[in-house]
Motif scaffolding. Sequence first.
Motif, PDB file in Angstrom:
ATOM      1  N   MET A   1     -18.682   2.558 -33.529  1.00  0.00           N
ATOM      2  CA  MET A   1     -18.881   1.103 -33.499  1.00  0.00           C
ATOM      3  C   MET A   1     -18.052   0.470 -32.375  1.00  0.00           C
ATOM      4  O   MET A   1     -16.985   0.958 -32.032  1.00  0.00           O
ATOM      5  N   SER A   2     -18.540  -0.653 -31.876  1.00  0.00           N
ATOM      6  CA  SER A   2     -17.813  -1.369 -30.840  1.00  0.00           C
ATOM      7  C   SER A   2     -16.666  -2.149 -31.459  1.00  0.00           C
ATOM      8  O   SER A   2     -16.741  -2.593 -32.598  1.00  0.00           O
ATOM      9  N   ARG A   3     -15.606  -2.328 -30.683  1.00  0.00           N
ATOM     10  CA  ARG A   3     -14.514  -3.196 -31.130  1.00  0.00           C
ATOM     11  C   ARG A   3     -14.786  -4.646 -30.756  1.00  0.00           C
ATOM     12  O   ARG A   3     -14.002  -5.529 -31.040  1.00  0.00           O
ATOM     13  N   ASN A   4     -15.927  -4.890 -30.089  1.00  0.00           N
ATOM     14  CA  ASN A   4     -16.341  -6.248 -29.747  1.00  0.00           C
ATOM     15  C   ASN A   4     -16.631  -7.030 -31.035  1.00  0.00           C
ATOM     16  O   ASN A   4     -17.474  -6.624 -31.831  1.00  0.00           O
ATOM     17  N   PRO A   5     -15.941  -8.161 -31.276  1.00  0.00           N
ATOM     18  CA  PRO A   5     -16.164  -8.909 -32.517  1.00  0.00           C
ATOM     19  C   PRO A   5     -17.588  -9.453 -32.640  1.00  0.00           C
ATOM     20  O   PRO A   5     -18.030  -9.787 -33.740  1.00  0.00           O
ATOM     21  N   ASP A   6     -18.299  -9.559 -31.509  1.00  0.00           N
ATOM     22  CA  ASP A   6     -19.668 -10.069 -31.548  1.00  0.00           C
ATOM     23  C   ASP A   6     -20.705  -8.972 -31.789  1.00  0.00           C
ATOM     24  O   ASP A   6     -21.897  -9.256 -31.864  1.00  0.00           O
ATOM     25  N   TRP A   7     -20.265  -7.717 -31.859  1.00  0.00           N
ATOM     26  CA  TRP A   7     -21.217  -6.623 -32.056  1.00  0.00           C
ATOM     27  C   TRP A   7     -21.948  -6.809 -33.389  1.00  0.00           C
ATOM     28  O   TRP A   7     -21.326  -7.092 -34.405  1.00  0.00           O
ATOM     29  N   PRO A   8     -23.273  -6.652 -33.404  1.00  0.00           N
ATOM     30  CA  PRO A   8     -24.030  -6.918 -34.638  1.00  0.00           C
ATOM     31  C   PRO A   8     -23.693  -5.956 -35.773  1.00  0.00           C
ATOM     32  O   PRO A   8     -23.592  -4.742 -35.566  1.00  0.00           O
ATOM     33  N   GLU A   9     -23.529  -6.506 -36.943  1.00  0.00           N
ATOM     34  CA  GLU A   9     -23.160  -5.721 -38.119  1.00  0.00           C
ATOM     35  C   GLU A   9     -24.285  -4.754 -38.481  1.00  0.00           C
ATOM     36  O   GLU A   9     -25.468  -5.093 -38.417  1.00  0.00           O
ATOM     37  N   GLY A  10     -23.912  -3.536 -38.831  1.00  0.00           N
ATOM     38  CA  GLY A  10     -24.893  -2.555 -39.273  1.00  0.00           C
ATOM     39  C   GLY A  10     -25.621  -1.835 -38.155  1.00  0.00           C
ATOM     40  O   GLY A  10     -26.529  -1.041 -38.416  1.00  0.00           O
ATOM     41  N   VAL A  11     -25.241  -2.093 -36.912  1.00  0.00           N
ATOM     42  CA  VAL A  11     -25.879  -1.449 -35.754  1.00  0.00           C
ATOM     43  C   VAL A  11     -24.890  -0.445 -35.156  1.00  0.00           C
ATOM     44  O   VAL A  11     -23.776  -0.813 -34.787  1.00  0.00           O
ATOM     45  N   ALA A  12     -25.306   0.803 -35.047  1.00  0.00           N
ATOM     46  CA  ALA A  12     -24.431   1.843 -34.493  1.00  0.00           C
ATOM     47  C   ALA A  12     -24.398   1.756 -32.965  1.00  0.00           C
ATOM     48  O   ALA A  12     -25.315   1.219 -32.338  1.00  0.00           O
ATOM     49  N   ARG A  13     -23.333   2.304 -32.383  1.00  0.00           N
ATOM     50  CA  ARG A  13     -23.142   2.275 -30.926  1.00  0.00           C
ATOM     51  C   ARG A  13     -22.670   3.649 -30.474  1.00  0.00           C
ATOM     52  O   ARG A  13     -21.590   4.101 -30.845  1.00  0.00           O
ATOM     53  N   HIS A  14     -23.503   4.333 -29.699  1.00  0.00           N
ATOM     54  CA  HIS A  14     -23.177   5.670 -29.201  1.00  0.00           C
ATOM     55  C   HIS A  14     -23.117   5.622 -27.678  1.00  0.00           C
ATOM     56  O   HIS A  14     -24.100   5.237 -27.031  1.00  0.00           O
ATOM     57  N   VAL A  15     -21.992   6.003 -27.103  1.00  0.00           N
ATOM     58  CA  VAL A  15     -21.826   6.034 -25.652  1.00  0.00           C
ATOM     59  C   VAL A  15     -21.658   7.486 -25.215  1.00  0.00           C
ATOM     60  O   VAL A  15     -20.719   8.162 -25.650  1.00  0.00           O
ATOM     61  N   LEU A  16     -22.575   7.963 -24.359  1.00  0.00           N
ATOM     62  CA  LEU A  16     -22.593   9.360 -23.930  1.00  0.00           C
ATOM     63  C   LEU A  16     -22.287   9.452 -22.440  1.00  0.00           C
ATOM     64  O   LEU A  16     -22.733   8.605 -21.655  1.00  0.00           O
ATOM     65  N   ALA A  17     -21.536  10.475 -22.061  1.00  0.00           N
ATOM     66  CA  ALA A  17     -21.242  10.671 -20.638  1.00  0.00           C
ATOM     67  C   ALA A  17     -22.517  11.044 -19.885  1.00  0.00           C
ATOM     68  O   ALA A  17     -22.789  10.525 -18.798  1.00  0.00           O
ATOM     69  N   SER A  18     -23.316  11.934 -20.465  1.00  0.00           N
ATOM     70  CA  SER A  18     -24.538  12.393 -19.806  1.00  0.00           C
ATOM     71  C   SER A  18     -25.547  12.834 -20.850  1.00  0.00           C
ATOM     72  O   SER A  18     -25.176  13.342 -21.917  1.00  0.00           O
ATOM     73  N   VAL A  19     -26.830  12.620 -20.549  1.00  0.00           N
ATOM     74  CA  VAL A  19     -27.907  13.033 -21.441  1.00  0.00           C
ATOM     75  C   VAL A  19     -29.155  13.201 -20.591  1.00  0.00           C
ATOM     76  O   VAL A  19     -29.224  12.693 -19.464  1.00  0.00           O
ATOM     77  N   ASP A  20     -30.147  13.939 -21.107  1.00  0.00           N
ATOM     78  CA  ASP A  20     -31.384  14.062 -20.342  1.00  0.00           C
ATOM     79  C   ASP A  20     -32.047  12.692 -20.195  1.00  0.00           C
ATOM     80  O   ASP A  20     -32.386  12.255 -19.106  1.00  0.00           O
ATOM     81  N   SER A  21     -32.229  12.007 -21.310  1.00  0.00           N
ATOM     82  CA  SER A  21     -32.811  10.669 -21.324  1.00  0.00           C
ATOM     83  C   SER A  21     -32.394   9.998 -22.615  1.00  0.00           C
ATOM     84  O   SER A  21     -32.412  10.635 -23.680  1.00  0.00           O
ATOM     85  N   THR A  22     -32.026   8.737 -22.557  1.00  0.00           N
ATOM     86  CA  THR A  22     -31.644   8.042 -23.792  1.00  0.00           C
ATOM     87  C   THR A  22     -32.843   7.913 -24.731  1.00  0.00           C
ATOM     88  O   THR A  22     -32.682   7.901 -25.950  1.00  0.00           O
ATOM     89  N   LEU A  23     -34.056   7.832 -24.176  1.00  0.00           N
ATOM     90  CA  LEU A  23     -35.258   7.786 -25.017  1.00  0.00           C
ATOM     91  C   LEU A  23     -35.448   9.110 -25.759  1.00  0.00           C
ATOM     92  O   LEU A  23     -35.784   9.126 -26.947  1.00  0.00           O
ATOM     93  N   THR A  24     -35.239  10.213 -25.067  1.00  0.00           N
ATOM     94  CA  THR A  24     -35.357  11.521 -25.703  1.00  0.00           C
ATOM     95  C   THR A  24     -34.277  11.706 -26.760  1.00  0.00           C
ATOM     96  O   THR A  24     -34.532  12.217 -27.858  1.00  0.00           O
TER      97      THR A  24
END
Length: 252
Positions: free
Chosen positions: A1-24
């Motif tokens: 989860m983000s530490r941003n106080p405005d981040w929407p409740e119940g929404v996950a946040r995943h930050v990846l260094a590298s991936v084939d495609s975020t859609l995939t």
Amino acid sequence: MSRNPDWPEGVARHVLASVDSTLTEAARRAPHLAGPAWILAHEQTAARGRRGRAWSMPKGNFAATLVMRPTERPEQVALRSFVAALALDDAFAAASGRPQSFALKWPNDVLLNGGKVAGILLESAGQGGAVSHLAIGIGINLVAAPGADQVEPGALRPVSLLSETGAMVTPEEFLDLLAPAYAAREAQFRTYGFEPIRTAWLARAARLGERIVARTTSESHEGTFETVDAAGNLVLNTAQGRRAIPAAEVFF
């Protein structure tokens, strides 16, 4: 989860260094979702745009996908491309302080000073008339735009947020603006349906009332961009009469 106080409740946040495609990656994670999730990647090795085209992603640009499990019929689910476009417009206004510099191009691009700064791509899966998951992929030229040789002939020139406005925003900072903006527009869509989204989108539409060309895989239509109808179709007033076009590439 983000530490941003405005981040929407119940929404996950995943930050990846590298991936084939975020859609995939969204499709891989979709069966295990507890709720909506944003997936941001700093590098994509197999990014894609509309109609299977490659998507150029210089370092520092934005690539993220929002994945969710909607309950509406497929034709309603598809209208979230307009929800996403409005959320992007909101986030760009917040990031740059220049709301008048942006416009929305049907069906799924955001323009900055007339050039393309962002694109949206929806992918979904399901069966029997139901959508099991929806992925809203968003690519943004935050710091660099691909060269003219990397876009198809006749396409709008790519621009970056940095070059056009001087705003230096990191992908994670932009996600912290976009996620709350999307959540607010999503709540509007779920509560009041498509009509207020359609009205807000048309107020920001590029070339409304002007002559444009819409090309499908088999034909080309030229006419005055009249409106977007209740089903999200582009409505053109052509020499052959009024036409509602569900899918096409638009050229100015």
